[in-house]
Design an enzyme around this catalytic site. Structure first.
Site, PDB file in Angstrom:
ATOM      1  N   ARG A  68       0.823  -1.214   0.000  1.00 46.10           N
ATOM      2  CA  ARG A  68       0.000   0.000   0.000  1.00 46.10           C
ATOM      3  C   ARG A  68       0.859   1.268   0.000  1.00 46.10           C
ATOM      4  O   ARG A  68       0.400   2.341  -0.350  1.00 46.10           O
ATOM      5  CB  ARG A  68      -0.955  -0.004   1.200  1.00 46.10           C
ATOM      6  N   ASP A 193      -3.848  21.590 -12.950  1.00 49.49           N
ATOM      7  CA  ASP A 193      -4.062  20.308 -13.612  1.00 49.49           C
ATOM      8  C   ASP A 193      -3.659  20.531 -15.074  1.00 49.49           C
ATOM      9  O   ASP A 193      -4.359  21.190 -15.829  1.00 49.49           O
ATOM     10  CB  ASP A 193      -5.530  19.908 -13.482  1.00 49.49           C
TER      11      ASP A 193
HETATM   12  C1  LIG Z   1      -9.417  12.727 -17.267  1.00 49.61           C
HETATM   13  C2  LIG Z   1      -9.064  13.917 -16.464  1.00 49.61           C
HETATM   14  C3  LIG Z   1      -9.020  13.854 -15.069  1.00 49.61           C
HETATM   15  C4  LIG Z   1      -9.353  12.603 -14.312  1.00 49.61           C
HETATM   16  O1  LIG Z   1      -8.433  11.595 -14.554  1.00 49.61           O
HETATM   17  P1  LIG Z   1      -8.786  10.035 -14.438  1.00 49.61           P
HETATM   18  O2  LIG Z   1      -7.482   9.376 -14.714  1.00 49.61           O
HETATM   19  O3  LIG Z   1      -9.858   9.746 -15.435  1.00 49.61           O
HETATM   20  O4  LIG Z   1      -9.282   9.817 -13.050  1.00 49.61           O
HETATM   21  C5  LIG Z   1      -8.649  14.994 -14.384  1.00 49.61           C
HETATM   22  N1  LIG Z   1      -8.357  16.143 -15.033  1.00 49.61           N
HETATM   23  C6  LIG Z   1      -8.402  16.228 -16.364  1.00 49.61           C
HETATM   24  C7  LIG Z   1      -8.053  17.509 -17.034  1.00 49.61           C
HETATM   25  C8  LIG Z   1      -8.751  15.126 -17.136  1.00 49.61           C
HETATM   26  O5  LIG Z   1      -8.795  15.226 -18.468  1.00 49.61           O
END
Ligand SMILES: *Cc1c(COP(=O)(O)O)cnc(C)c1O
Length: 402
Positions: A68, A193
């Site tokens: 983990r 992000d």
């Molecule tokens: C797809 C996505 C996520 C989430 O990611 P997962 O791997 O599907 O959980 C978060 N932020 C952005 C910009 C995404 O395109």
């Protein structure tokens, strides 16, 4: 295995991105002398004697203990991702959303407030409002790239500023220097992000952003065959983030670390083609009489083109367009006529994918909510894969030609 610095590819003092993608984080000699990293299917790791247990507990010995908390192949992938992003450390998760959730949970407590740009990934917004809200954390939203509105929402309880860049599906591009400065001015940490950009196209840490998040499911793994997420930043800031991941067990599976490493080897080559395809298709669509509007930061008509041009090395493989005078059905007809991209959610893989956001990710919102979010019935989103650009353009041309 040695603990050499992750940035140094052997014999190369200043490795560039593609060299890092192939070599960073990897030992030169590996178990069995294999050139590839091994997959360790282990829930537990054993010790030769009690002295080794003590040395590990006293942090004199870097190794694994229990599944983990970490996995040897995971460490290689984390170091490679940190090197690509120009960060000190990376924490890998079982998905992009696990990374977003894990980071926010580690950083926030009851009474804290966060401010998001409203074009953040819809599940991120939902997590903040619904789930963090249950624990007394307050979420404010400001319109994407409206720095004055974001600043106006900051108060003494604010702990984090959160945005995506570019955003999905509108491809708004954040002025990262301004975003980081807003955080510094108010003593608030910043999260970007950068899933759509990847470290090939933009490097948020260089602008002073505190944490970069990626859904590795998309461009970083790149083959539509696994889920993974990562948070990259300084060792110090990520210590508590890693601890919480170990408690919650949001770690990925051994086989996925291998697939992620394999995908990363071709990272630079793939992103160059994604960029080329995105630009070619965006330019074609912008000149097509049946297209009302194209969202792509590489087009001079995009609102954030100037910022994108200054801060991005390429403009990515994702684009969104609106079909002129079309309701949802006539828009769906275009999607259904396309022959190369498959219909589906997600993005960033070698295979092109097409979707109509009002039917796919946003179907459970009311039309009024969708309009407020700028999700219109005549919108189509294309994630350009790495196919030949002329083939993709010809395919969209025939699909629009009705
Ligand atoms: C797809 C996505 C996520 C989430 O990611 P997962 O791997 O599907 O959980 C978060 N932020 C952005 C910009 C995404 O395109």
């Amino acid at each position: 295995m040695s603990n050499k610095p992750p940035y140094i590819a052997d014999g190369c003092p200043d490795p560039k991105l593609s060299t890092l993608a192939v070599h960073a984080g990897e030992d030169r000699l590996k178990p069995g002398y294999a050139i590839t990293d091994a997959i360790f299917c282990a829930a537990t790791y054993t010790f030769p004697d009690s002295q080794a247990v003590l040395d590990f507990a006293e942090k004199k010995l870097a190794r694994e203990e229990y599944g983990r908390y970490g996995n040897p192949t995971e460490k290689v992938a984390e170091q490679k991702l940190a090197a690509l992003e120009g960060g000190q450390a990376a924490v890998l998760y079982s998905s992009g959303m696990a990374a977003v959730g894990g980071l926010l949970l580690a950083k926030l407590r009851a009474g804290d407030e966060i401010v998001l740009f409203d074009e953040c990934y819809h599940r991120t917004r939902q997590f903040c409002k619904q789930e963090l809200g249950k624990f007394g954390i307050i979420t404010h939203q400001a319109p994407a790239c409206d720095y004055d509105r974001m600043e106006a929402a900051i108060n003494r309880n604010t702990k984090l500023l959160v945005s995506e860049s570019p955003t999905n599906p509108h491809l708004s591009v954040v002025d990262l220097a301004r975003f980081a400065e807003l955080g510094r001015k108010h003593g608030v940490e910043t999260i970007i992000d950068a899933t759509l950009a990847t470290p090939y196209n933009v490097r948020p840490l260089e602008y002073g952003i505190d944490y970069v998040v990626h859904s590795c499911t998309k461009y970083l793994a790149g083959h539509n065959d696994l889920l993974a997420g990562v948070v990259i930043g300084s060792e110090e800031k990520l210590a508590a983030v890693r601890d919480l991941r170990g408690i919650l067990g949001m770690i990925n599976a051994p086989h996925n670390f291998y697939l992620l490493l394999r995908g990363l080897k071709t990272f630079e080559l793939r992103i160059r083609r994604h960029n080329e395809n995105g630009q070619a298709l965006a330019e074609f669509l912008a000149s097509h009489p049946r297209v009302e509007r194209v969202f792509y930061p590489g087009l001079p008509t995009h609102r954030d083109h100037e910022i994108a041009r200054r801060t991005m090395r390429g403009f990515g493989g994702l684009l969104t367009f609106q079909v002129k005078d079309a309701d949802w059905r006539r828009t769906a007809d275009v999607v259904d006529r396309v022959r190369i991209p498959r219909i589906g959610p997600s993005l960033g893989g070698v295979e092109s994918i097409i979707e109509q956001p009002s039917l796919m990710s946003y179907h459970n919102y009311t039309e009024a909510q969708r309009n407020a979010m700028g999700i219109h019935d005549n919108m189509i989103r294309v994630s350009c894969g790495i196919e030949n650009p002329e083939d993709l353009v010809a395919d969209l041309a025939q699909a629009l030609d009705v």
